[in-house]
Design a protein around this motif. Structure first.
Motif, short mmCIF file in Angstrom:
data_model
loop_
_atom_site.label_atom_id
_atom_site.label_comp_id
_atom_site.label_asym_id
_atom_site.label_seq_id
_atom_site.Cartn_x
_atom_site.Cartn_y
_atom_site.Cartn_z
N GLU A 99 0.76 -1.14 -0.09
CA GLU A 99 0.08 0.02 -0.08
C GLU A 99 0.97 1.26 0.00
OE1 GLU A 99 -3.33 2.17 2.84
OE2 GLU A 99 -2.84 0.13 3.42
N ILE A 100 1.93 1.53 0.86
CA ILE A 100 2.75 2.38 0.78
C ILE A 100 3.78 2.43 -0.47
CG2 ILE A 100 4.57 3.60 2.25
CD1 ILE A 100 3.61 1.97 4.59
N TRP A 101 4.15 1.54 -0.78
CA TRP A 101 5.08 1.54 -1.94
C TRP A 101 4.37 2.00 -3.21
CZ3 TRP A 101 7.42 -3.89 -1.05
CH2 TRP A 101 8.36 -3.89 -0.15
N TYR A 102 3.00 1.62 -3.15
CA TYR A 102 2.12 2.06 -4.16
C TYR A 102 2.21 3.70 -4.42
CZ TYR A 102 -2.06 3.48 -6.84
OH TYR A 102 -3.05 4.32 -7.91
N LEU A 103 1.90 4.54 -3.26
CA LEU A 103 1.96 5.73 -3.40
C LEU A 103 3.39 6.34 -3.56
CD1 LEU A 103 -0.22 6.27 -0.20
CD2 LEU A 103 -0.82 6.70 -2.55
N MET A 104 4.38 5.77 -2.73
CA MET A 104 5.73 6.20 -3.02
C MET A 104 6.20 6.12 -4.28
SD MET A 104 6.62 7.58 -0.03
CE MET A 104 4.87 8.04 -0.14
N SER A 105 5.88 5.20 -5.21
CA SER A 105 6.35 4.57 -6.52
C SER A 105 5.84 5.98 -7.48
CB SER A 105 5.65 3.59 -7.10
OG SER A 105 4.39 3.51 -7.11
N LEU A 106 4.78 6.83 -6.91
CA LEU A 106 4.29 7.82 -7.67
C LEU A 106 5.30 8.83 -7.61
CD1 LEU A 106 0.75 7.97 -6.98
CD2 LEU A 106 1.66 7.05 -8.88
N THR A 107 5.97 9.06 -6.45
CA THR A 107 7.14 10.05 -6.20
C THR A 107 8.48 9.58 -7.08
OG1 THR A 107 6.33 10.39 -3.90
CG2 THR A 107 8.46 11.28 -4.48
N VAL A 108 8.71 8.50 -6.97
CA VAL A 108 9.96 8.00 -7.85
C VAL A 108 9.60 8.13 -9.08
CG1 VAL A 108 11.36 5.85 -8.30
CG2 VAL A 108 10.53 6.27 -5.87
N LEU A 109 8.60 8.02 -9.68
CA LEU A 109 8.46 8.08 -11.30
C LEU A 109 8.29 9.57 -11.46
CD1 LEU A 109 5.25 5.59 -11.71
CD2 LEU A 109 7.51 5.55 -12.82
N ALA A 110 7.98 10.48 -10.51
CA ALA A 110 7.97 11.99 -10.96
C ALA A 110 9.33 12.41 -11.16
CB ALA A 110 7.39 12.86 -9.71
N GLY A 111 10.43 11.52 -10.32
CA GLY A 111 11.84 12.01 -10.48
C GLY A 111 12.28 12.06 -11.94
N HIS A 112 11.44 11.05 -12.79
CA HIS A 112 11.98 10.85 -14.15
C HIS A 112 11.37 11.92 -15.05
CE1 HIS A 112 13.84 6.93 -13.49
NE2 HIS A 112 12.97 6.76 -12.53
N PHE A 113 10.73 13.07 -14.92
CA PHE A 113 10.24 14.02 -15.59
C PHE A 113 11.34 15.01 -15.75
CE2 PHE A 113 5.57 13.59 -13.42
CZ PHE A 113 5.40 12.60 -14.39
N ALA A 114 11.21 16.01 -16.75
CA ALA A 114 12.04 16.89 -17.25
C ALA A 114 12.60 17.65 -16.26
CB ALA A 114 11.41 17.53 -18.37
N ASN A 115 11.52 18.59 -15.54
CA ASN A 115 11.88 19.18 -14.26
C ASN A 115 11.69 18.24 -13.04
OD1 ASN A 115 12.37 21.39 -12.39
ND2 ASN A 115 11.34 22.86 -13.59
N ALA A 116 12.73 17.56 -12.69
CA ALA A 116 12.46 16.61 -11.53
C ALA A 116 12.07 17.34 -10.14
CB ALA A 116 13.63 15.83 -11.31
N GLU A 117 12.88 18.28 -9.94
CA GLU A 117 12.64 18.89 -8.65
C GLU A 117 11.46 19.46 -8.42
OE1 GLU A 117 15.69 21.79 -7.19
OE2 GLU A 117 17.12 20.67 -8.38
#
Length: 206
Positions: A180-198
């Motif tokens: 359950e927690i990893w499902y939500l945290m994976s979204l944050t990790v995936l966001a780190g792959h966007f162009a403007n990661a910060e």
């Protein structure tokens, strides 16, 4: 993994075996503290792990530093969660509610001092998280020892008995909660792959 304490403490209290609550609490503390030791290397090398999975190096570095600074939090939670389940099984919800409320007030006050007044920034946030968590953990442990005399009979070697059965019950709950927690945290990790990661990570973290 503290969920096993919730199940067993509830069953023991319902069956009138109140002396077993203290045993289950100690057993849960032992298992969680040992499990916490296995998490320490993950925390220590979290920056390298984040870079390895393609995260921005700046974000990974800051996250790694914050994670290392919050290692004491692991062991505070190892004390806190089972104690909370122990009290909850006895319907002593008011006790840990008040402790949690005082911890929250302390947390906000310390953040105001160390971040806004002193200006320590990220290290201060980590230190305050640790202090607040340990305040709650120690307060709950003190309450258990001195105000739960029916269920707490002191330290016992029985806490080391039937450890594997307790671990198996704990693992089932741990896997469920982790997913359950990893499902939500994976979204944050995936966001780190966007162009403007910060900006992306900041936005999704909020």
């Amino acid at each position: 993994m503290g969920s096993a304490a919730e199940t067993l403490c509830g069953q023991a209290f319902g069956a009138g075996q109140v002396e077993m609550l203290g045993i289950y609490l100690q057993r849960s503390w032992i298992i969680l503290l040992i499990s916490g030791l296995f998490l320490v290397p993950v925390y220590v090398f979290s920056a390298q792990i984040l870079v390895l999975i393609g995260q921005d190096k700046t974000i990974a570095s800051l996250a790694g530093k914050f994670t290392i600074w919050t290692i004491p939090l692991i062991f505070a939670l190892c004390i806190n969660v089972p104690a909370q389940k122990f009290l909850q099984a006895q319907s002593k919800v008011a006790a840990f509610t008040w402790i949690g409320f005082i911890g929250l007030v302390l947390h906000v006050f310390l953040l105001w001092i160390f971040i806004w007044l002193v200006g320590w920034g990220l290290p201060a946030a980590a230190v305050v998280v640790n202090l607040s968590a340990w305040f709650i953990a120690i307060s709950q442990a003190v309450y258990v020892v001195y105000w739960c005399n029916d269920c707490w009979k002191g330290l016992s070697w029985l806490a080391f008995k039937d450890m594997w059965a307790f671990v198996k019950l704990s693992l089932g709950s741990a896997v469920m909660l982790c997913l359950e927690i990893w499902y939500l945290m994976s979204l944050t990790v995936l966001a780190g792959h966007f162009a403007n990661a910060e900006v992306a990570v900041d936005s999704i973290s909020i």
